[in-house]
Design a protein around this motif. Structure first.
Motif, mmCIF file in Angstrom:
data_model
loop_
_atom_site.group_PDB
_atom_site.id
_atom_site.type_symbol
_atom_site.label_atom_id
_atom_site.label_comp_id
_atom_site.label_asym_id
_atom_site.label_seq_id
_atom_site.Cartn_x
_atom_site.Cartn_y
_atom_site.Cartn_z
ATOM 1 N N VAL A 221 0.836 -1.204 0.000
ATOM 2 C CA VAL A 221 0.000 0.000 0.000
ATOM 3 C C VAL A 221 0.869 1.251 0.000
ATOM 4 O O VAL A 221 0.622 2.200 -0.759
ATOM 5 N N ILE A 222 1.921 1.254 0.826
ATOM 6 C CA ILE A 222 2.824 2.413 0.876
ATOM 7 C C ILE A 222 3.529 2.598 -0.464
ATOM 8 O O ILE A 222 3.649 3.723 -0.959
ATOM 9 N N ALA A 223 3.975 1.500 -1.062
ATOM 10 C CA ALA A 223 4.652 1.591 -2.366
ATOM 11 C C ALA A 223 3.711 2.132 -3.438
ATOM 12 O O ALA A 223 4.114 2.944 -4.280
ATOM 13 N N ARG A 224 2.460 1.709 -3.388
ATOM 14 C CA ARG A 224 1.493 2.200 -4.368
ATOM 15 C C ARG A 224 1.243 3.694 -4.183
ATOM 16 O O ARG A 224 1.149 4.443 -5.157
ATOM 17 N N GLU A 225 1.130 4.139 -2.939
ATOM 18 C CA GLU A 225 0.933 5.562 -2.675
ATOM 19 C C GLU A 225 2.131 6.371 -3.161
ATOM 20 O O GLU A 225 1.966 7.432 -3.768
ATOM 21 N N LYS A 226 3.346 5.880 -2.910
ATOM 22 C CA LYS A 226 4.543 6.594 -3.373
ATOM 23 C C LYS A 226 4.595 6.648 -4.896
ATOM 24 O O LYS A 226 4.956 7.667 -5.478
ATOM 25 N N ALA A 227 4.231 5.544 -5.538
ATOM 26 C CA ALA A 227 4.227 5.520 -7.001
ATOM 27 C C ALA A 227 3.195 6.502 -7.562
ATOM 28 O O ALA A 227 3.484 7.233 -8.519
ATOM 29 N N GLU A 228 2.010 6.530 -6.980
ATOM 30 C CA GLU A 228 0.973 7.472 -7.418
ATOM 31 C C GLU A 228 1.416 8.918 -7.194
ATOM 32 O O GLU A 228 1.196 9.783 -8.041
ATOM 33 N N ALA A 229 2.033 9.181 -6.048
ATOM 34 C CA ALA A 229 2.496 10.535 -5.747
ATOM 35 C C ALA A 229 3.585 10.958 -6.726
ATOM 36 O O ALA A 229 3.595 12.096 -7.212
ATOM 37 N N THR A 230 4.497 10.049 -7.027
ATOM 38 C CA THR A 230 5.570 10.355 -7.977
ATOM 39 C C THR A 230 5.010 10.616 -9.367
ATOM 40 O O THR A 230 5.444 11.540 -10.061
ATOM 41 N N THR A 231 4.026 9.841 -9.770
ATOM 42 C CA THR A 231 3.378 10.059 -11.064
ATOM 43 C C THR A 231 2.681 11.410 -11.098
ATOM 44 O O THR A 231 2.732 12.125 -12.114
ATOM 45 N N TRP A 232 2.048 11.777 -10.012
ATOM 46 C CA TRP A 232 1.370 13.072 -9.901
ATOM 47 C C TRP A 232 2.380 14.208 -10.050
ATOM 48 O O TRP A 232 2.155 15.179 -10.783
ATOM 49 N N ILE A 233 3.513 14.092 -9.367
ATOM 50 C CA ILE A 233 4.567 15.110 -9.464
ATOM 51 C C ILE A 233 5.098 15.183 -10.891
ATOM 52 O O ILE A 233 5.248 16.277 -11.459
ATOM 53 N N GLU A 234 5.381 14.030 -11.490
ATOM 54 C CA GLU A 234 5.935 14.011 -12.843
ATOM 55 C C GLU A 234 4.983 14.619 -13.870
ATOM 56 O O GLU A 234 5.418 15.317 -14.787
ATOM 57 N N ALA A 235 3.709 14.377 -13.721
ATOM 58 C CA ALA A 235 2.727 14.946 -14.647
ATOM 59 C C ALA A 235 2.727 16.469 -14.555
ATOM 60 O O ALA A 235 2.705 17.168 -15.574
ATOM 61 N N ASP A 236 2.758 16.986 -13.335
ATOM 62 C CA ASP A 236 2.786 18.432 -13.160
ATOM 63 C C ASP A 236 4.096 19.016 -13.686
ATOM 64 O O ASP A 236 4.105 20.055 -14.344
ATOM 65 N N LEU A 237 5.194 18.330 -13.432
ATOM 66 C CA LEU A 237 6.502 18.813 -13.901
ATOM 67 C C LEU A 237 6.572 18.824 -15.427
ATOM 68 O O LEU A 237 7.159 19.745 -16.007
ATOM 69 N N GLU A 238 5.979 17.842 -16.068
ATOM 70 C CA GLU A 238 5.957 17.830 -17.539
ATOM 71 C C GLU A 238 5.225 19.050 -18.083
ATOM 72 O O GLU A 238 5.623 19.632 -19.086
ATOM 73 N N THR A 239 4.148 19.453 -17.429
ATOM 74 C CA THR A 239 3.413 20.650 -17.842
ATOM 75 C C THR A 239 4.298 21.886 -17.700
ATOM 76 O O THR A 239 4.346 22.737 -18.597
ATOM 77 N N VAL A 240 5.001 21.982 -16.588
ATOM 78 C CA VAL A 240 5.892 23.130 -16.360
ATOM 79 C C VAL A 240 7.007 23.143 -17.406
ATOM 80 O O VAL A 240 7.329 24.192 -17.971
ATOM 81 N N LYS A 241 7.595 21.982 -17.694
ATOM 82 C CA LYS A 241 8.665 21.923 -18.697
ATOM 83 C C LYS A 241 8.159 22.315 -20.080
ATOM 84 O O LYS A 241 8.847 23.009 -20.835
ATOM 85 N N PHE A 242 6.933 21.891 -20.401
ATOM 86 C CA PHE A 242 6.355 22.269 -21.688
ATOM 87 C C PHE A 242 6.178 23.783 -21.765
ATOM 88 O O PHE A 242 6.502 24.408 -22.767
ATOM 89 N N ARG A 243 5.668 24.368 -20.688
ATOM 90 C CA ARG A 243 5.487 25.828 -20.656
ATOM 91 C C ARG A 243 6.834 26.542 -20.772
ATOM 92 O O ARG A 243 6.925 27.587 -21.419
ATOM 93 N N ALA A 244 7.865 25.977 -20.158
ATOM 94 C CA ALA A 244 9.207 26.592 -20.244
ATOM 95 C C ALA A 244 9.743 26.542 -21.669
ATOM 96 O O ALA A 244 10.439 27.461 -22.111
#
Length: 176
Positions: free
Chosen positions: A57-80
């Motif tokens: 359960v903890i590993a799944r939460e960390k994976a979901e959180a990391t995916t959430w961060i990466e998705a937001d970061l991809e948007t920021v990189k695209f805007r940059a």
């Protein structure tokens, strides 16, 4: 047969004590020991199963959180990559550089995708989590690096994932 001082002596040993009889069965002590061993084995197995489930359960939460961060970061990189403003090349203070210009321009167009400070809520595995993003221009020349920190926490404040990254708008790379 034993030999003592020239005499021969015979000794009979009852081997029935050492050989299990087919009709004899298990003693009460043997049965209790066997039940204790089985109980210990089952307890250890259940504890390992419970620990494995918690880790999954903890590993799944960390994976979901990391995916959430990466998705937001991809948007920021695209805007940059889309940001362009040639007037920031020779900035002499941090609030006049590319990092601050990028931060201001993006937040003016779409606050949700902006590299400014941001807090979002999301439910993962029926638990609420909070994504916090802070973006600050670097305060040393050439003032084109935007430092971004991500943090995902549970609703109770437990840290799930963090990330630090730096974004340089593509326009800054065109300065000579």
């Amino acid at each position: 047969t034993l030999l003592f001082k020239g005499q021969m002596m015979s000794m009979d040993i009852d081997y029935k004590l050492f050989k299990p009889d087919a009709e004899r069965g298990f003693s009460m002590i043997e049965a209790v020991v066997a039940m204790m061993l089985v109980t210990i084995f089952i307890n250890i197995s259940l504890q390992l199963l419970l620990a494995a489930t918690a880790v999954r359960v903890i590993a799944r939460e960390k994976a979901e959180a990391t995916t959430w961060i990466e998705a937001d970061l991809e948007t920021v990189k695209f805007r940059a990559s889309q940001y362009s403003d040639s007037s920031k090349c020779n900035a002499i203070v941090s609030n006049a550089g590319y990092a601050q210009g990028f931060r201001d321009a993006i937040s003016a167009t779409n606050g949700l995708d902006a590299p400014t400070d941001l807090t979002l809520n999301k439910t993962i595995n029926a638990n609420n989590f909070i994504l916090t993003r802070t973006a600050n221009p670097r305060t040393i020349p050439p003032y084109d690096v935007l430092e971004i920190r991500y943090r995902v926490t549970s609703a109770s404040g437990l840290k799930i994932a963090t990330l630090y990254t730096e974004v340089i708008p593509n326009a800054a790379l065109n300065c000579s």
